[in-house]
Motif scaffolding. Structure first.
Motif, short mmCIF file in Angstrom:
data_model
loop_
_atom_site.label_atom_id
_atom_site.label_comp_id
_atom_site.label_asym_id
_atom_site.label_seq_id
_atom_site.Cartn_x
_atom_site.Cartn_y
_atom_site.Cartn_z
N ASN A 191 -0.09 -21.46 10.40
CA ASN A 191 0.93 -22.42 9.42
C ASN A 191 1.91 -22.81 8.75
O ASN A 191 2.90 -21.96 9.28
N ASP A 192 1.76 -22.81 8.19
CA ASP A 192 3.18 -22.31 6.71
C ASP A 192 2.86 -21.39 5.49
O ASP A 192 3.82 -21.43 4.50
N GLY A 193 1.92 -20.68 5.74
CA GLY A 193 1.74 -19.37 4.73
C GLY A 193 3.09 -18.87 4.57
O GLY A 193 3.26 -18.80 5.71
N LYS A 194 2.34 -17.67 4.28
CA LYS A 194 3.15 -16.76 3.52
C LYS A 194 3.40 -15.72 4.98
O LYS A 194 2.65 -15.11 5.42
N PRO A 195 4.01 -15.62 5.77
CA PRO A 195 4.59 -14.61 6.13
C PRO A 195 4.47 -13.57 6.40
O PRO A 195 4.34 -12.79 5.17
#
Length: 120
Positions: A71-75
């Protein structure tokens, strides 16, 4: 598991909600927000290898690496494989999954020493 009960016999559309109703309502909303943003498991991702990657810097071989995120989590990123069109990363990542996790995004990048890295 999250459970919430409160008396809905009084309309919430009223301009003034009774104090005890309002407290129960807010407790329910807060509990649901925590539930839907809480970690529910771990997703193990293995980034193996690639082949046939395009050259983004003209005649020079790429310096590829992979960026992945849930999702938009820490890459997270793999190591950079220097001068290779057939990189082998063979890396494992354990990423937190939530009840809202829907997408795992993989982006292959070319590390550049000058300027911004290129998407491959």
């Amino acid at each position: 598991k999250f459970e919430c009960t409160f008396d809905v016999s009084v309309s919430f559309a009223m301009s003034r909600i009774q104090d005890n109703q309002k407290g129960a309502y807010m407790a329910c909303i807060n509990g649901l927000q925590q539930l839907f943003h809480s970690e529910v498991g771990t997703l193990e991702v293995i980034v193996g290898s690639a082949s046939g990657l395009a050259r983004t810097d003209g005649w020079f071989d790429a310096d590829p690496y992979v960026v992945l995120a849930v999702n938009d989590g820490k890459p997270v990123t793999t190591k950079v494989c220097r001068s290779s069109q057939k990189p082998i990363w063979d890396e494992r990542f354990k990423l937190p999954g939530t009840s809202r996790s829907r997408n795992v995004v993989f982006t292959v990048m070319d590390r550049d020493t000058v300027g911004q890295d290129d998407i491959m």
